[in-house]
Design a protein around this motif. Structure first.
Motif, PDB file in Angstrom:
ATOM      1  N   PHE A 128      17.128  -7.931  28.586  1.00 52.66           N
ATOM      2  CA  PHE A 128      16.277  -7.679  27.123  1.00 52.66           C
ATOM      3  C   PHE A 128      14.959  -7.495  27.453  1.00 52.66           C
ATOM      4  O   PHE A 128      14.020  -7.907  28.603  1.00 52.66           O
ATOM      5  CB  PHE A 128      16.418  -8.969  26.416  1.00 52.66           C
ATOM      6  N   GLN A 129      14.220  -7.054  26.462  1.00 55.23           N
ATOM      7  CA  GLN A 129      13.046  -6.779  26.328  1.00 55.23           C
ATOM      8  C   GLN A 129      11.986  -8.048  26.848  1.00 55.23           C
ATOM      9  O   GLN A 129      11.046  -7.983  27.597  1.00 55.23           O
ATOM     10  CB  GLN A 129      12.563  -6.073  25.064  1.00 55.23           C
TER      11      GLN A 129
ATOM     12  N   PRO B 141      29.486  -6.772  21.376  1.00 54.97           N
ATOM     13  CA  PRO B 141      28.675  -6.783  22.416  1.00 54.97           C
ATOM     14  C   PRO B 141      29.699  -7.310  23.572  1.00 54.97           C
ATOM     15  O   PRO B 141      29.574  -6.897  24.682  1.00 54.97           O
ATOM     16  CB  PRO B 141      27.708  -7.592  22.448  1.00 54.97           C
ATOM     17  N   GLU B 142      30.232  -8.394  23.322  1.00 55.34           N
ATOM     18  CA  GLU B 142      31.034  -8.997  24.635  1.00 55.34           C
ATOM     19  C   GLU B 142      31.924  -7.875  24.958  1.00 55.34           C
ATOM     20  O   GLU B 142      32.427  -7.883  26.450  1.00 55.34           O
ATOM     21  CB  GLU B 142      31.753 -10.259  24.285  1.00 55.34           C
TER      22      GLU B 142
ATOM     23  N   LEU C  14      23.906 -14.135  15.398  1.00 54.95           N
ATOM     24  CA  LEU C  14      23.177 -14.107  16.699  1.00 54.95           C
ATOM     25  C   LEU C  14      22.003 -14.623  16.914  1.00 54.95           C
ATOM     26  O   LEU C  14      21.082 -14.483  17.699  1.00 54.95           O
ATOM     27  CB  LEU C  14      23.514 -12.598  17.304  1.00 54.95           C
TER      28      LEU C  14
ATOM     29  N   LEU D 225      22.883 -14.518  22.282  1.00 55.11           N
ATOM     30  CA  LEU D 225      22.654 -13.197  22.265  1.00 55.11           C
ATOM     31  C   LEU D 225      22.948 -12.634  23.915  1.00 55.11           C
ATOM     32  O   LEU D 225      23.477 -11.831  24.014  1.00 55.11           O
ATOM     33  CB  LEU D 225      21.456 -12.518  21.653  1.00 55.11           C
TER      34      LEU D 225
ATOM     35  N   ASN E 251      24.854  -1.257  23.175  1.00 52.74           N
ATOM     36  CA  ASN E 251      25.408  -2.422  23.545  1.00 52.74           C
ATOM     37  C   ASN E 251      25.978  -3.186  22.526  1.00 52.74           C
ATOM     38  O   ASN E 251      26.768  -4.292  22.813  1.00 52.74           O
ATOM     39  CB  ASN E 251      24.167  -3.252  24.243  1.00 52.74           C
TER      40      ASN E 251
ATOM     41  N   GLY F 174      15.425  -0.702   6.645  1.00 56.46           N
ATOM     42  CA  GLY F 174      14.867  -0.589   5.542  1.00 56.46           C
ATOM     43  C   GLY F 174      13.979   0.696   5.227  1.00 56.46           C
ATOM     44  O   GLY F 174      12.646   0.566   5.184  1.00 56.46           O
TER      45      GLY F 174
ATOM     46  N   MET G  58       1.613   3.288  13.917  1.00 58.36           N
ATOM     47  CA  MET G  58       2.919   2.983  14.629  1.00 58.36           C
ATOM     48  C   MET G  58       3.959   3.380  13.669  1.00 58.36           C
ATOM     49  O   MET G  58       3.946   2.719  12.755  1.00 58.36           O
ATOM     50  CB  MET G  58       2.837   1.461  14.895  1.00 58.36           C
ATOM     51  N   GLY G  59       4.819   3.875  14.437  1.00 59.52           N
ATOM     52  CA  GLY G  59       6.109   4.284  13.660  1.00 59.52           C
ATOM     53  C   GLY G  59       6.088   5.212  12.555  1.00 59.52           C
ATOM     54  O   GLY G  59       6.790   5.500  11.579  1.00 59.52           O
TER      55      GLY G  59
ATOM     56  N   VAL H 166      24.848  -4.855  19.946  1.00 59.49           N
ATOM     57  CA  VAL H 166      24.020  -6.016  19.198  1.00 59.49           C
ATOM     58  C   VAL H 166      23.934  -5.624  17.911  1.00 59.49           C
ATOM     59  O   VAL H 166      23.731  -6.595  16.765  1.00 59.49           O
ATOM     60  CB  VAL H 166      22.961  -6.340  20.178  1.00 59.49           C
ATOM     61  N   ILE H 167      23.450  -4.421  17.589  1.00 58.20           N
ATOM     62  CA  ILE H 167      23.201  -3.922  16.210  1.00 58.20           C
ATOM     63  C   ILE H 167      24.263  -2.742  16.056  1.00 58.20           C
ATOM     64  O   ILE H 167      24.524  -1.862  16.691  1.00 58.20           O
ATOM     65  CB  ILE H 167      21.590  -3.216  16.042  1.00 58.20           C
TER      66      ILE H 167
ATOM     67  N   ARG I 174      23.183  -5.554  30.811  1.00 59.62           N
ATOM     68  CA  ARG I 174      21.715  -5.349  30.300  1.00 59.62           C
ATOM     69  C   ARG I 174      20.769  -6.474  30.479  1.00 59.62           C
ATOM     70  O   ARG I 174      21.316  -7.603  30.503  1.00 59.62           O
ATOM     71  CB  ARG I 174      21.865  -4.882  28.855  1.00 59.62           C
TER      72      ARG I 174
ATOM     73  N   LYS J 234      13.162   2.822  21.469  1.00 59.96           N
ATOM     74  CA  LYS J 234      13.739   2.763  22.626  1.00 59.96           C
ATOM     75  C   LYS J 234      14.704   1.636  22.676  1.00 59.96           C
ATOM     76  O   LYS J 234      16.088   1.730  23.220  1.00 59.96           O
ATOM     77  CB  LYS J 234      12.755   2.695  23.849  1.00 59.96           C
TER      78      LYS J 234
ATOM     79  N   GLN K 217      20.213  -1.690  21.769  1.00 61.53           N
ATOM     80  CA  GLN K 217      20.882  -2.472  21.149  1.00 61.53           C
ATOM     81  C   GLN K 217      22.100  -2.019  20.453  1.00 61.53           C
ATOM     82  O   GLN K 217      23.019  -2.391  20.159  1.00 61.53           O
ATOM     83  CB  GLN K 217      20.118  -3.217  19.748  1.00 61.53           C
TER      84      GLN K 217
ATOM     85  N   VAL L 239      26.769 -13.048  24.615  1.00 61.94           N
ATOM     86  CA  VAL L 239      27.682 -12.021  24.482  1.00 61.94           C
ATOM     87  C   VAL L 239      27.343 -10.522  25.378  1.00 61.94           C
ATOM     88  O   VAL L 239      28.084  -9.994  25.405  1.00 61.94           O
ATOM     89  CB  VAL L 239      27.667 -11.700  22.992  1.00 61.94           C
ATOM     90  N   ALA L 240      25.965 -10.364  25.415  1.00 61.01           N
ATOM     91  CA  ALA L 240      25.696  -9.318  26.348  1.00 61.01           C
ATOM     92  C   ALA L 240      26.121  -9.378  27.885  1.00 61.01           C
ATOM     93  O   ALA L 240      26.281  -8.532  28.518  1.00 61.01           O
ATOM     94  CB  ALA L 240      24.019  -9.216  26.151  1.00 61.01           C
ATOM     95  N   SER L 241      26.357 -10.596  27.992  1.00 60.70           N
ATOM     96  CA  SER L 241      27.205 -10.833  29.340  1.00 60.70           C
ATOM     97  C   SER L 241      28.504 -10.945  29.494  1.00 60.70           C
ATOM     98  O   SER L 241      29.156 -11.042  30.604  1.00 60.70           O
ATOM     99  CB  SER L 241      26.460 -12.217  29.904  1.00 60.70           C
ATOM    100  N   GLY L 242      29.004 -10.500  28.180  1.00 60.25           N
ATOM    101  CA  GLY L 242      30.527 -10.697  28.089  1.00 60.25           C
ATOM    102  C   GLY L 242      31.272 -11.780  27.750  1.00 60.25           C
ATOM    103  O   GLY L 242      32.406 -11.826  28.109  1.00 60.25           O
ATOM    104  N   VAL L 243      30.380 -12.579  27.294  1.00 60.32           N
ATOM    105  CA  VAL L 243      31.038 -14.041  26.847  1.00 60.32           C
ATOM    106  C   VAL L 243      31.262 -13.699  25.277  1.00 60.32           C
ATOM    107  O   VAL L 243      30.746 -13.632  24.483  1.00 60.32           O
ATOM    108  CB  VAL L 243      30.238 -15.160  27.015  1.00 60.32           C
TER     109      VAL L 243
ATOM    110  N   GLY M 241       7.439   1.512  19.077  1.00 58.24           N
ATOM    111  CA  GLY M 241       8.125   1.852  17.880  1.00 58.24           C
ATOM    112  C   GLY M 241       9.092   3.066  18.056  1.00 58.24           C
ATOM    113  O   GLY M 241       9.318   3.868  17.014  1.00 58.24           O
TER     114      GLY M 241
ATOM    115  N   ALA N  74      30.304  -5.324  27.314  1.00 60.42           N
ATOM    116  CA  ALA N  74      30.205  -5.905  28.495  1.00 60.42           C
ATOM    117  C   ALA N  74      31.193  -5.778  29.596  1.00 60.42           C
ATOM    118  O   ALA N  74      31.439  -5.474  30.638  1.00 60.42           O
ATOM    119  CB  ALA N  74      29.576  -7.426  28.249  1.00 60.42           C
TER     120      ALA N  74
ATOM    121  N   LEU O 143      22.630 -10.193  11.021  1.00 62.57           N
ATOM    122  CA  LEU O 143      22.457 -10.627  12.416  1.00 62.57           C
ATOM    123  C   LEU O 143      22.320 -12.069  12.533  1.00 62.57           C
ATOM    124  O   LEU O 143      22.186 -12.527  13.740  1.00 62.57           O
ATOM    125  CB  LEU O 143      21.334  -9.987  13.000  1.00 62.57           C
TER     126      LEU O 143
ATOM    127  N   LEU P  93      12.936   2.808   7.502  1.00 65.66           N
ATOM    128  CA  LEU P  93      12.496   3.279   8.687  1.00 65.66           C
ATOM    129  C   LEU P  93      13.512   3.713   9.669  1.00 65.66           C
ATOM    130  O   LEU P  93      14.417   2.951   9.972  1.00 65.66           O
ATOM    131  CB  LEU P  93      11.581   2.142   9.360  1.00 65.66           C
TER     132      LEU P  93
END
Lengths: 281, 267, 626
Positions: free
Chosen positions: A87-88, A75-76, C292, C516, A53, A17, B192-193, A55-56, A85, A45, A50, C519-523, A42, A79, C289, A19
């Motif tokens: 997650f945060q 993502p699968e 997920l 999420l 990997n 959007g 920020m950002g 995911v996005i 990976r 990182k 994402q 899938v990140a673990s490969g499933v 922000g 992997a 998204l 950014l």
């Protein structure tokens, strides 16, 4: 003469959007190398993770793992090619036991795909789940899962039958690392592994990560981390991000003393004053 | 050099501690001995903070230091497990956040949070929501004033807020909070950002609000920008206030660098 | 040409009604993050109240309609206050199941109060028709068009021009930010439910005008159509909802004009699945998204995608495990039941309960273990029943039951994969909509594919099953059928518990708990969702075949959405994913309601109330979810 990189990221970009979260990021990573990605809130990182990997979906750019393009894969599939990976904010499977959670990390080895050969037929998988036949494979996977859990001393192994959501916050982060490690990744992405941990726990985990990377000389690791003490201990190279771009990269002490990095964290004038006091170059 | 005990509060000018930190009757925000938990994770450890009338106070710290939690505490968005919070003379324990806003507080949330599918004008009107009983003419005039104060909004009143750039959204979020005519303005990570150009504009706007007599509590990562506008500041590390004092005295002090970059940064 | 224009005008009229339903969905979805399945039922209640005031009490139509609308608005508000808001802190699935239960309770109460018959709805105007250029439009269509446009315009003005209206929209967009503007978000939520009820009431009256009659079962199709319209518009945008409603209305009118009105509903369901599959973000939205667990989940804000997890509570109590001796005791009691049962009616009832128990096991695997809540299971069950019935009546009367079960199960597995195909990419509440539509499509096919299914007449004189391994014994006595059902149930339980305990079961639960992270673990999550639907569909097909032999006559009416709902209630009562819970739930609920057959009319209301009570007070079921 340098070997082909384990991971080569070129021109990766993603806009949310208006950014520019990740704005033309390029860097590469050799086999067995550990690097850290740092930068203020922000800076982009986590989005970088994402994107790598899967995911996005990325808007542009490429990320090649040992020459194989990751961008555009699910993502699968990423992997299964050997990218593990965390997650945060920790994402454990709340209702699964610690043991089951770690076994999930072995899915590509169990069902094939990626670097594990042909994917098994789903119908055959359902039917054989009634009479599991490959006892040899099971023993191997069990042994590997146990070895990874044992890495964390008495933090996880004695609790292996408990539900993941009964674990303390720090143990959930450990479990996530175990789940990623058990897949024997060739590239491990750790997103703020020590976030929310107290100084003692942080030191302990940083030492463990250091030991793991030493014991697995072919595994490459990217660490997003805010605690710069941890970064100095673990990474021999640091990539600094700000506003979605790579600001500077190089050895930690050199990079963290870089004026631009100090600026990113403290602002321009702060950096000037720090320099006036002899605290920055 | 200041003492190295990790979690003790360092007053940057110890002789001014009483003058700076003793709560007064007319204080706008008083936070005393507050512990905040998110589930099992403790985010703030027995923190104290006060914002006097007319003051601009900055809360600084690196990622995950607990600084955003500090502002959420003042807004009643998180409830302390122990300790007390007073805003504009009133204890806010158990008060819904919208009631805290009703006391006379304006908020510029982290990440701007403009109403994306509303026009710029509607966003400004949402800022004035608690003043909806006031005369239409007054509000119309103030919308014009807001445009003067934030000229980037000029000519875009019917544009959808979601189509603005990040910097423009931040200006809109500030103008929106200004429409509240707050007696206390809470600002969460305004830079920020944002690109450096917009960081400058944001700080010019904050300085302008301050010049108009606003009382401000702000949270910021970009320390020295914040210290330029602030009167006093608190530096957080891992949920503890580690350094506090006058902004002028804090600016450029190694203690800040240490709080952000860790112990070895000093060596 | 004339025809086309007339169809379009007619479609725009009913499209207005869909737009209103869609606005209700959009508003509620925004402020409560919930697909309100009771939205269609509010329409029904609104229509019936207007009917009562106008026809039974003889009030002037305008007054009757206004009263009905006001009461429906209050009902919408009350539902939120009494049932939905208390569930905000519960498991994420609880409010959704609650709106399903409320929908059933409302629909069934309407049947109890006003009888299941279609009622003639008073027409406000004489049946005049005007020519409009080339097209024809009736006075009633014009009235609907006018009222609809007026309502939507008023609502749009309220939402865009008033302080409170803006606050409602702000709350729907970003409740936390709205709160920081000083908006009382809880009050806005109540108001939103009130508005949803209000447009529901108006819509109900207009639907009455449109069809010139009302009937109690129109709530579910209407609800799905409203949701389809909202989805077309990108579920979150009010202008989108209006466009979506009008589009759906026109599309449906054209389809029923050119293909025949029997396809009217089918078209809407197919459209829903197509949109969900091809463009789940709608024509205007962008929510890439969501499959997920949403952009928030990818950002790390939502710690799990499990529907049984609650945002405010981390650990949950462990499920109750049945000790082996109790299981053995129960099995012994069940096996000998025909020998000590008071009479054969009881054996028949309990046998039927065992057939339902197999269906419940099938549902608890996909909804509980794999976390894909399906309300289309009646359709899958029906596929199994039809396959068994058609094969044994028409092609091979002496076909061994072993083969019948295998074939019916395979057909069920295919139907399951079909339903799962659309659900596999989706998450949470949207899966429920997708499976609901899939179930209704299967039901509609049974109804319209007359050469094979014999349409509404159904298949009757289904012969008793023949047991192949005993050399072709015909099982025609009640206790023989009972033992067959018990044996199949035992086998199903054995198979299901083995699969759940295997690697596959573990992967199902991983996908449920955090898609999420999985899938990140490969499933490959979609593969496992489809496998769950296939396995569950197989068991549902087996259950369906037994059902056909038990009741000896089946028709599409045996496979209504209400059956899906009934099984869902059983499974939730037993605890999602809990096999023992599913079996005990089925036996208790089916046996009890069969015993109460005298009160047959109250049966479904009872189910609704039981489901609602379980959700409110024991959301993890009696035996705990796994």
């Amino acid at each position: 003469m340098t070997a082909a990189p384990r991971l080569a990221v070129t021109g990766l970009a993603k806009t949310f959007g208006g950014l520019k979260a990740v704005d033309g990021v390029s860097f590469s990573l050799a086999a067995g190398e550990t690097i850290a990605v740092v930068g203020p809130n922000g800076a982009g990182k986590s989005t970088l993770f994402q994107l790598v990997n899967g995911v996005i979906p990325a808007d542009a750019g490429s990320a090649r793992l040992d020459g194989t393009e990751l961008i555009g894969l699910e993502p699968e599939a990423v992997a299964a090619l050997g990218v593990g990976r965390t997650f945060q904010t920790s994402r454990v499977f709340p209702a699964l036991s610690i043991w089951d959670s770690v076994r999930i990390g072995q899915t590509p080895a169990l069902i094939g795909g990626g670097r594990h050969g042909r994917r098994r037929n789903p119908l055959a998988e359902l039917l054989t789940s009634l009479w599991p036949h490959d006892k040899q494979q099971r023993r191997v996977l069990d042994a590997k899962a146990e070895a990874v859990l044992q890495l964390f001393g008495d933090r996880l192994w004695p609790r292996r039958r408990d539900r993941a959501d009964s674990l303390s916050y720090a143990n959930r982060r450990r479990l996530e690392i175990a789940r990623a490690l058990v897949g024997e990744p060739s590239l491990l992405l750790l997103d703020e592994p020590t976030a929310g941990m107290n100084p003692t726990e942080t030191t302990e985990l940083a030492e463990l990560i250091g030991r793991i990377t030493e014991e697995r000389p072919s595994m490459s690791t990217i660490l997003v981390e805010h605690k710069l003490d941890v970064v100095r201990n673990l990474a021999r190279r640091v990539v600094v991000m700000d506003n979605g771009q790579v600001l500077v990269e190089g050895p930690p002490d050199e990079v963290l003393a870089d004026l631009r990095v100090v600026e990113a964290y403290l602002g321009k004038r702060g950096a000037e004053e720090a320099r006036a006091m002899g605290l920055a170059p | 050099m200041h003492q190295i005990d990790e979690w003790a509060v360092t007053d940057i000018e110890p002789d001014r501690r009483d003058a700076n930190e003793t709560p007064r009757a007319d204080d706008v925000v008083v936070i005393e001995g507050v512990d905040i938990y998110y589930g099992a994770v403790q985010a703030l450890f027995a923190v104290d903070l006060r914002v006097g009338a007319g003051e601009t106070v900055a809360v600084l710290g690196g990622n995950a230091s607990g600084k955003s939690t500090m502002i959420k505490t003042a807004l009643g968005m998180v409830q302390p497990r122990t300790g007390a919070v007073r805003v504009l003379g009133r204890p806010i324990a158990g008060l819904e956040p919208y009631r805290v806003i009703g006391l006379g507080v304006g908020s510029i949330p982290e990440g701007r949070r403009v109403f994306a599918e509303m026009s710029v004008r509607e966003n400004l009107l949402m800022g004035a929501f608690v003043r909806r009983q006031e005369a239409k003419a007054t509000l119309a005039r103030e919308i014009d004033e807001a445009i003067e104060l934030f000229p980037v909004l000029q000519g875009r009143m019917s544009q959808l807020a979601g189509t603005l750039s990040g910097g423009e959204q931040q200006m809109l979020a500030m103008a929106r909070a200004w429409m509240r005519k707050p007696r206390l303005l809470c600002i969460d990570e305004p830079s920020m950002g944002l690109s450096p150009l917009y960081v400058d504009r944001v700080y010019e706007a904050i300085a302008a609000l301050k010049a108009r007599g606003a009382t401000i509590l702000m949270v910021e990562q970009s320390a020295n920008r914040a210290l330029e506008v602030a009167d006093r500041a608190y530096v957080l590390r891992s949920g503890h206030v580690v350094v506090r004092g006058r902004a002028a005295a804090l600016a450029g002090d190694p203690a800040i660098r240490r709080a952000y970059l860790g112990e070895r940064a000093i060596a | 040409m004339t025809d086309l224009l007339s169809q379009i005008l007619n479609g725009l009229a009913i499209g207005n009604v869909y737009a209103m339903l869609a606005i209700g969905f959009v508003l509620v979805f925004g402020v409560a993050n919930l697909i309100n399945f009771a939205q269609g039922s509010l329409f029904v209640v609104g229509g019936y109240l207007a009917y009562t005031f106008a026809v039974l009490l003889g009030l002037p139509l305008a007054l009757a309609a206004s009263l009905a609308v006001a009461l429906t608005a209050l009902l919408g508000l009350g539902i939120d206050r009494a049932f939905l808001r208390p569930l905000e802190r519960g498991p994420r699935i609880a409010p959704l199941l609650a709106t399903l239960a409320i929908a059933v309770i409302l629909d069934e109460t309407v049947q109890l109060v006003w009888s299941p018959d279609t009622k003639p709805f008073p027409s406000p105007l004489a049946s005049t028709t005007w020519q409009l250029g080339n097209a024809y439009i009736s006075a009633v269509d014009l009235l609907i068009l006018g009222t609809g446009i007026a309502t939507i315009a008023t609502l749009t003005l309220f939402l865009s021009r008033t302080w409170i209206g803006r606050a409602v929209r702000a709350t729907a967009m970003d409740p936390e930010a709205a709160q920081q503007m000083g908006v009382n978000v809880a009050a806005m939520r109540s108001l939103t439910f009130g508005i949803a009820g209000l447009v529901g009431g108006i819509g109900g009256v207009l639907v009455g005008f449109y069809y010139q009659s009302i009937w109690p079962t129109m709530g579910i199709p209407l609800g799905i159509k409203g949701f389809t319209a909202a989805l077309l518009g990108g579920i979150g945008s009010i202008p989108g909802a209006i466009v979506g409603g009008l589009l759906l209305g026109v599309f449906e009118a054209l389809a029923s004009g050119y293909l025949g009105s029997i396809y009217r509903n089918l078209i809407a369901y197919v459209l829903l699945l197509l949109v969900l599959f091809l463009r789940p973000q709608g024509l205007f939205g962008s929510r890439g998204l969501d499959a997920l667990g949403g952009a928030q989940a990818a950002g790390g804000a939502v710690p799990t995608t499990s529907l049984m997890a609650s945002p405010f509570q981390t650990a949950e109590p462990p499920a109750i495990t049945t000790p082996w001796w109790l299981a053995a005791l129960l099995l012994a009691a069940a096996a000998t039941f025909p020998l000590w049962a008071p009479d054969s009616t009881w054996v028949h009832i309990l046998g039927l309960a065992l057939v339902y128990a197999i269906l419940a096991v099938s549902l608890t695997v996909v909804a509980g273990t794999a976390g894909q809540v399906s309300v289309g299971h009646a359709g899958i069950w029906g596929v199994g029943a039809y396959v068994a019935a058609i094969l044994t009546t028409r092609y091979w009367p002496g076909m061994p039951i072993e083969l019948t079960l295998l074939l019916a199960g395979s057909a069920g597995a295919l139907a399951g994969v079909l339903a799962g195909f659309f659900a596999a990419r989706l998450s949470g509440h949207v899966i429920v909509m997708a499976t609901l539509a899939a179930g209704l499509i299967l039901y509609s096919v049974m109804l319209v594919w007359i050469p094979v299914t014999r349409g509404p007449m159904g298949v009757f004189a289904i012969p008793p099953p023949v047991l192949g391994i005993l050399g072709g014994v015909e099982l025609w006595r009640t206790e023989q059928l009972y033992w067959l059902a018990l044996a199949v149930l035992a086998l199903v339980l054995l198979v299901a518990s083995r699969v759940i305990g295997s690697d596959v079961g573990r992967l199902w639960r991983a996908v449920r708990e955090d898609r999420l992270a999985a899938v990140a673990s490969g499933v490959p999550a979609i593969r496992y969702v489809l496998m769950a639907f296939a396995f569950s569909g197989f068991l549902a097909g087996v259950s369906g075949a037994l059902y056909a032999h038990f009741v000896t006559a089946i028709s599409p009416g045996s496979f209504l959405v209400l059956v899906s709902f009934q099984i869902l209630a059983i499974v939730v009562l037993g605890g999602l994913g809990n096999l023992t819970g599913a079996v005990l739930g089925a036996i208790v609920l089916i046996a009890v309601t069969e015993v109460l057959r005298g009160f047959g009319d109250y049966r479904m209301v009872t189910y609704g109330v039981i489901l609602l009570a379980v959700i409110m007070f024991r959301p993890r079921g009696l035996l705990g979810s796994r």
